[in-house]
Design a protein around this motif. Structure first.
Motif, mmCIF file in Angstrom:
data_model
loop_
_atom_site.group_PDB
_atom_site.id
_atom_site.type_symbol
_atom_site.label_atom_id
_atom_site.label_comp_id
_atom_site.label_asym_id
_atom_site.label_seq_id
_atom_site.Cartn_x
_atom_site.Cartn_y
_atom_site.Cartn_z
ATOM 1 N N ARG A 1 0.833 -1.201 0.000
ATOM 2 C CA ARG A 1 0.000 0.000 0.000
ATOM 3 C C ARG A 1 0.869 1.254 0.000
ATOM 4 O O ARG A 1 1.895 1.316 0.681
ATOM 5 N N ALA B 1 1.606 4.776 1.364
ATOM 6 C CA ALA B 1 1.297 5.237 2.718
ATOM 7 C C ALA B 1 1.930 6.586 3.004
ATOM 8 O O ALA B 1 3.038 6.885 2.560
ATOM 9 N N ASP C 1 1.659 4.683 7.646
ATOM 10 C CA ASP C 1 2.604 3.574 7.491
ATOM 11 C C ASP C 1 2.668 2.632 8.695
ATOM 12 O O ASP C 1 2.627 1.402 8.532
ATOM 13 N N LEU D 1 -0.498 0.449 8.946
ATOM 14 C CA LEU D 1 -0.588 -0.543 7.874
ATOM 15 C C LEU D 1 0.353 -1.724 8.121
ATOM 16 O O LEU D 1 -0.032 -2.879 7.919
ATOM 17 N N THR E 1 4.313 -1.339 3.060
ATOM 18 C CA THR E 1 4.012 0.032 2.670
ATOM 19 C C THR E 1 5.142 0.613 1.830
ATOM 20 O O THR E 1 6.303 0.253 2.001
#
Length: 285
Positions: free
Chosen positions: A207, A209, A246, A249, A256
Motif C-alpha cells: 500500500r 502510505a 505507514d 498498515l 508500505t
C-alpha cells in the motif's frame, strides 16, 4: 534431370534459418548499489544483495560497523588520511566494508569509487521498521535520500522484528520494487518500504502510505548525576499510529511504500529583503 539435391532438400529449404526458441531482446544492465546502516556483517544486507543479484548488477558497499541513526551524514573525513576500505566475502563479486556511515558509501559510489554510475541505491534490510516523520534520522533512509541528491534512485528497505526474522519476505518485495523503479524513466526519486515480519504469503498487499506522526522516542531525561541522557522509547505494540498511515498498515500486515519528498528552499516566511533581518553596522568615518 531434377534440381533437387541428392540429400533430398530443395535449395529453398537449405536457405532457411530454424530457430528453436524465441529471440531475447538485449536488456541494459542495471547497476544497483546495496548498502545499509546495520553494518556489513548484518544478515539483512546479505539477503538483500543476493536477491537483487538475481536480476541486477550488484555492488555492496556498507559501513564496517553499525551506523544506525546516521541519517544522511557522511562522518568525519581527513583528506590526508582517506577512509579505510576492505573487500569482504559475501558470495558476490564486489563487496566492500567502509569505515564510515552509509551516506559516505553512497557519495563515494556516486563519485566513481566503484566504477560506472548506479541507477539505484537499495539500502537495508533494516532490522526494524522506519515509519513516521522521525525516519529522517535513519541511516537506512538517509542512504536513499543521499542517492537522490547525487542523481540516482534510492530505496530504503526495513522489516518489522519477528522470531525468526523474515528477511526473505522483505528481499522478495525489494526486488519487485526495484524492478518497478527501473521500468520507466523518472526523475531521481527516494522511496521507503516497510514490511511486516511475516512470511510472504501472509503479507496482505503493498500500500502507498503517508508517514505517521510519531517515532520511537517519547521522553528525554538529562541525568546529571549519572552524566548521561536517557530516552524512553515506545514499544512496537504501544506506538501511537493513525489508521491508513505507514505504522498502522505494517501492524495490520501490509507492506508500505512511501515516496520521500524533496528538500527544497522556500521564501514563504522570509521578508522581501534579508537586510530586514540583519545588515552590517554602519561604518564610522
Amino acid at each position: 534431370m531434377s534440381d533437387v539435391p541428392t540429400n533430398g532438400r530443395s535449395p529453398e529449404v537449405d536457405r532457411r534459418i530454424v530457430v528453436d526458441h524465441q529471440p531475447v531482446a538485449a536488456r541494459e544492465t542495471i547497476r544497483v548499489l546495496v548498502t545499509n546502516d546495520d553494518g556489513i556483517d548484518a544478515p539483512g544486507i546479505v539477503h538483500l544483495a543476493h536477491a537483487l543479484a538475481s536480476e541486477f548488477d550488484v555492488t555492496v558497499a556498507a559501513p564496517a560497523k553499525d551506523s544506525s541513526g546516521a541519517g544522511t551524514g557522511i562522518g568525519r573525513y581527513d583528506p590526508a588520511v582517506g577512509i579505510p576500505l576492505r573487500r569482504v566475502d559475501l558470495g558476490l563479486p564486489r563487496a566492500y566494508a567502509i569505515d564510515g556511515p552509509p551516506g559516505l558509501a553512497v557519495m563515494a559510489a556516486a563519485l566513481g569509487a566503484f566504477g560506472d554510475p548506479f541507477q539505484v541505491v537499495v539500502s537495508g534490510i533494516n532490522a526494524g521498521i522506519n515509519t513516521g516523520h522521525s525516519v529522517i534520522h535513519s541511516g537506512t533512509v538517509g542512504a536513499a535520500l543521499t542517492a537522490r541528491t547525487f542523481g540516482s534512485h534510492g530505496l530504503a528497505m526495513s522489516i518489522e522484528p519477528s522470531d525468526p526474522w523474515q528477511w526473505s519476505t522483505a528481499a522478495e518485495i525489494a526486488v519487485a520494487v526495484t524492478r518497478w523503479i527501473t521500468s520507466t524513466t523518472r526523475d531521481p526519486t527516494a522511496f521507503s518500504v516497510n514490511v511486516p515480519g511475516v512470511a510472504i504469503n501472509e503479507v496482505r498487499g503493498l500500500r502507498c502510505a503517508e508517514l505517521d506522526q510519531f517515532g520511537y522516542f517519547r521522553v528525554a531525561i538529562a541525568d546529571e548525576g549519572g552524566q548521561k541522557l536517557e530516552f524512553e522509547l515506545a514499544a512496537e505494540h504501544d506506538r501511537e499510529s493513525s489508521p491508513g498511515r505507514d505504522t498502522w498498515l505494517v501492524r495490520n500486515r501490509y507492506a508500505t511504500i512511501t515516496e520521500l519528498g524533496q528538500l527544497t528552499s522556500t521564501r514563504d516566511c522570509l521578508p522581501g529583503e534579508a537586510d530586514e533581518i540583519w545588515k552590517p553596522p554602519a561604518k564610522l568615518g
